[in-house]
Design an enzyme around this catalytic site. Structure first.
Site, short mmCIF file in Angstrom:
data_model
loop_
_atom_site.label_atom_id
_atom_site.label_comp_id
_atom_site.label_asym_id
_atom_site.label_seq_id
_atom_site.Cartn_x
_atom_site.Cartn_y
_atom_site.Cartn_z
N ASP A 64 0.91 -1.08 0.03
CA ASP A 64 -0.03 0.09 -0.15
C ASP A 64 0.82 1.13 -0.06
O ASP A 64 1.53 1.64 1.13
CB ASP A 64 -0.65 -0.08 1.37
CG ASP A 64 -2.04 -0.96 1.05
OD1 ASP A 64 -2.81 -1.24 0.13
OD2 ASP A 64 -2.41 -1.73 2.41
N ARG A 72 3.82 2.74 2.97
CA ARG A 72 4.63 1.78 3.93
C ARG A 72 6.17 1.91 4.03
O ARG A 72 6.75 1.62 4.72
CB ARG A 72 4.19 0.36 3.40
CG ARG A 72 2.66 -0.17 3.44
CD ARG A 72 2.14 0.45 4.67
NE ARG A 72 0.55 -0.16 4.69
CZ ARG A 72 -0.31 0.39 5.51
NH1 ARG A 72 -0.15 1.23 6.27
NH2 ARG A 72 -1.52 -0.18 5.24
N ARG A 138 -7.33 10.39 1.53
CA ARG A 138 -7.08 9.31 0.64
C ARG A 138 -7.51 9.50 -0.56
O ARG A 138 -7.49 8.89 -1.66
CB ARG A 138 -7.23 8.11 1.29
CG ARG A 138 -6.33 7.62 2.47
CD ARG A 138 -7.04 6.48 3.40
NE ARG A 138 -6.52 5.23 2.52
CZ ARG A 138 -7.38 4.15 2.64
NH1 ARG A 138 -8.04 4.11 3.69
NH2 ARG A 138 -6.79 3.12 1.90
N LYS A 168 -9.69 1.15 -5.67
CA LYS A 168 -10.52 0.95 -4.40
C LYS A 168 -11.44 1.68 -3.86
O LYS A 168 -11.10 2.89 -4.25
CB LYS A 168 -9.55 -0.02 -3.38
CG LYS A 168 -8.62 1.24 -2.92
CD LYS A 168 -7.45 0.42 -1.99
CE LYS A 168 -6.38 1.24 -1.47
NZ LYS A 168 -5.21 0.70 -0.69
N HIS A 169 -12.52 1.60 -3.19
CA HIS A 169 -13.09 0.20 -2.70
C HIS A 169 -14.35 0.27 -3.32
O HIS A 169 -15.40 0.85 -2.60
CB HIS A 169 -12.97 0.22 -1.10
CG HIS A 169 -11.93 0.65 -0.50
ND1 HIS A 169 -11.34 1.98 -0.41
CD2 HIS A 169 -11.02 -0.38 -0.03
CE1 HIS A 169 -10.15 1.84 0.42
NE2 HIS A 169 -9.92 0.65 0.76
N HIS A 181 -12.26 -1.51 9.08
CA HIS A 181 -11.30 -2.36 10.10
C HIS A 181 -11.77 -2.60 11.31
O HIS A 181 -11.30 -3.78 11.91
CB HIS A 181 -9.99 -1.59 10.27
CG HIS A 181 -9.31 -1.29 8.90
ND1 HIS A 181 -9.83 -0.11 8.09
CD2 HIS A 181 -8.24 -1.96 8.21
CE1 HIS A 181 -8.62 -0.14 7.03
NE2 HIS A 181 -7.99 -1.13 6.99
N ASP A 252 -10.53 -7.16 -0.07
CA ASP A 252 -9.80 -6.30 1.10
C ASP A 252 -9.62 -7.59 2.06
O ASP A 252 -10.03 -8.69 1.96
CB ASP A 252 -10.89 -5.29 1.56
CG ASP A 252 -10.22 -4.19 2.12
OD1 ASP A 252 -8.99 -4.50 2.38
OD2 ASP A 252 -10.68 -3.24 2.45
#
EC number: 3.2.1.52
Length: 348
Positions: A64, A72, A138, A168-169, A181, A252
């Site tokens: 990601d 990351r 984002r 996404k998503h 999450h 996901d």
């Protein structure tokens, strides 16, 4: 050995003997890397080269690397702006915003390809409506066309660097406030509203040649009672048949709280694959990943395997060559403008 249907993660910066065994399992198809797997460009290059060398065709290696708060690999990589920054730029000067977005998309992909990463799970195609904290900056824009045009520019840069793009998503996470999450988000809007708003960027990007899509862990209750990523209605009837998408569908992360309603990890994986996913992700839960590997040891989907082959990176710069590239230097100048003026006080 073909690509298996599971993408899993690793514990640290080098492979353990147990992880090598997992990566050689026939149900394994890819690896997603996180910040804990990154120490330096040299270290991660060696790690990725070892993963790629384990089998033929090589396992897919992803990360990601959207930019902003979802990046990351940082030290040794350019710090990328969040998607919303391009949206603000777009409101000032749309033509130049698209050009800048394309260059930064290329920069992101070229830097990742230089260390061997096949693709990043980007761009985000959700609408930035100010309702979803997990999406937030984002998202490129609050308007569907704005999202589509900036995402297209980003993808053009990504493709130029030899990397596939993952939107996404699907069909859109921007309207729900819950974080999938941790919670189970439910979107109560009718299909017509989704088609006219949230799904517009996905339809446009499919028409532009989007390589892969990741569905949302969200229930759209007026369409189906299943999460989108476990729904044949969403993945086969709508995404494949109605929108004409022929690329890869990645689930996901099946360890997210919203996915718990689908049962055990093995049940979640089977349900997602039966609904239309080509590859499922199980992250940060080695026990769950092992359960899925055991459950899918005999699984085979030749059509999915043909699609997954197209996700391999197609070009690779050395880092030294990349850093001599004038395009890379020009992109860094654009990034420096963001770092100095994140509030967009730019000379456009």
């Amino acid at each position: 050995m073909s690509h298996g249907p599971l993408m899993l993660d690793l514990e640290g910066t080098t492979l353990t003997e147990h992880e090598r065994e997992l990566l050689l399992h026939p149900a394994t198809g890819g690896v997603i890397l996180f910040s804990r797997n990154y120490q330096s460009p040299e270290q991660v290059t060696a790690l990725i080269d070892e993963i790629h060398g384990l089998r033929t065709p090589p396992l897919l290696v992803a990360v990601d690397q959207e930019g902003g708060r979802v990046q990351r690999f940082r030290d040794g990589f350019t710090h990328l702006p969040p998607a919303a920054w391009f949206g603000e730029l777009n409101r000032l000067n749309s033509k130049k915003a698209r050009a800048v977005t394309q260059r930064i998309g290329w920069l992101m992909a070229a830097e990742l390809r230089a260390v061997g990463i096949d693709f990043s799970f980007a761009p985000v195609l959700d609408l930035g409506l100010g309702l979803s904290s997990v999406i937030g900056d984002r998202a490129f824009d609050s308007k569907p066309i704005g999202v589509a045009e900036l995402a297209h520019a980003w993808m053009m840069g990504v493709h130029e660097a030899g990397m596939a793009a993952v939107g996404k998503h699907f069909p859109g996470h921007g309207w729900v406030s819950e974080d999938s999450h941790c919670e189970l988000p439910v979107d109560c809007r009718p299909m017509g509203e989704l088609l006219m708003e949230d799904m517009v960027p996905f339809q446009r990007m499919i028409d532009y040649g989007l390589d892969a899509i990741m569905p949302a862990h969200v229930i759209y209750e007026q369409v189906d009672r299943e999460l989108a990523g476990f729904s044949r209605i969403w993945l086969k009837d709508v995404l494949r048949d109605q929108l004409g998408f022929h690329g890869v569908i990645f689930s996901d992360d099946l360890t997210m709280a919203a996915a718990e309603q689908a049962g055990s990890y093995a049940d979640r994986a089977r349900s997602a694959l039966a609904a239309g996913c080509d590859m499922v992700l199980v992250c940060n839960n080695p026990t769950g990943a092992a359960e899925v590997l055991d459950a899918l040891v005999e699984y085979s989907n030749p059509a999915a395997q043909m699609r997954l082959v197209r996700m391999h990176g197609r070009k690779r710069f050395s880092r030294d060559t990349l850093h001599l590239n004038q395009k890379w230097k020009n992109a860094l100048q654009l990034i420096s403008q963001y770092e100095e003026n994140p509030s967009l006080d730019l000379d456009l």
